[in-house]
Motif scaffolding. Structure first.
Motif, PDB file in Angstrom:
ATOM      1  N   THR A  76       0.796  -1.196  -0.054  1.00 20.20           N
ATOM      2  CA  THR A  76      -0.012  -0.094  -0.235  1.00 20.20           C
ATOM      3  C   THR A  76       0.752   1.267   0.078  1.00 20.20           C
ATOM      4  N   VAL A  77       0.422   2.279  -0.536  1.00 20.75           N
ATOM      5  CA  VAL A  77       1.022   3.693  -0.586  1.00 20.75           C
ATOM      6  C   VAL A  77       0.199   4.453   0.132  1.00 20.75           C
ATOM      7  N   PRO A  78       0.977   5.444   0.670  1.00 17.83           N
ATOM      8  CA  PRO A  78       0.008   6.460   1.636  1.00 17.83           C
ATOM      9  C   PRO A  78      -0.957   7.515   0.872  1.00 17.83           C
ATOM     10  N   ARG A  79      -1.882   7.656   1.040  1.00 18.72           N
ATOM     11  CA  ARG A  79      -3.027   8.492   0.278  1.00 18.72           C
ATOM     12  C   ARG A  79      -2.447   9.838   0.313  1.00 18.72           C
ATOM     13  N   ARG A  80      -2.513  10.347  -0.799  1.00 16.97           N
ATOM     14  CA  ARG A  80      -1.965  11.782  -1.118  1.00 16.97           C
ATOM     15  C   ARG A  80      -3.112  12.673  -1.528  1.00 16.97           C
ATOM     16  N   ASN A  81      -3.301  13.956  -1.465  1.00 18.88           N
ATOM     17  CA  ASN A  81      -4.361  14.574  -1.583  1.00 18.88           C
ATOM     18  C   ASN A  81      -3.839  15.416  -3.202  1.00 18.88           C
TER      19      ASN A  81
END
Length: 177
Positions: A172-177
């Motif tokens: 998983t990758v961190p959610r980015r805005n």
């Protein structure tokens, strides 16, 4: 008499280090099992136990469950090799029939697992799946060094499984805005 001493020693001093590991080889950090207390008490339950005292081994057969210091292992068959003399010294654990090891944050699965107590090394082979939350790695062999926490996954020969002999994973990758 020796069999009874062995059963007590196996239940009280069995040092199962567990085969769960973190994504150490893929993310360059050590396993949550680093420094695992292999001397902690162990609880073992199975449908049947067979002590082969002359061969210095015992078999736990059917729905085997092992718990130690936050680790849990399930398998269909567990063989414990020991040395007898002044007492019982467990040398090696061999689990087969599908093995699952879980810790608070990780789960490892494989067809077989071997725990070498003298070297504090756990090896899982065959259809290995290592998961930490939603992150997963698949391969043919997992080796965990319980002293350092280092975990390595190998792919195996090409054509043996769907991955073509390679290690595969999904992270998983961190959610980015």
């Amino acid at each position: 008499m020796r069999a009874n001493r062995f059963i007590l020693a196996a239940l009280g001093a069995l040092a199962l280090g567990g085969a769960a590991s973190s994504m150490a080889s893929a993310q360059a950090r050590s396993s949550a099992l680093r420094g695992h207390d292999i001397n902690a008490p162990v609880d073992v339950a199975a449908d049947r136990i067979e002590v082969q005292d002359r061969a210095d081994r015992a078999l736990f057969i059917g729905n085997v469950v092992v718990n130690q210091a936050g680790l849990s292992m399930t398998t269909e068959r567990l063989r414990i090799a020991y040395v007898s003399g002044d007492g019982i010294a467990i040398k090696r654990l061999d689990a087969s029939g599908g093995v699952t090891v879980t810790s608070a944050s990780e789960t490892a699965r494989g067809d077989y697992a071997v725990y070498d107590l003298d070297r504090s090394i756990i090896t899982m082979v065959g259809n290995v799946r290592l998961a930490q939350g939603p992150n997963e790695i698949f391969g043919s062999r997992l080796i965990i060094d319980l002293d350092s926490g280092r975990a390595v996954i190998d792919g195996g020969p090409a054509g043996v499984d769907q991955s073509g002999g390679r290690v595969t994973g999904r992270f998983t990758v961190p959610r980015r805005n």
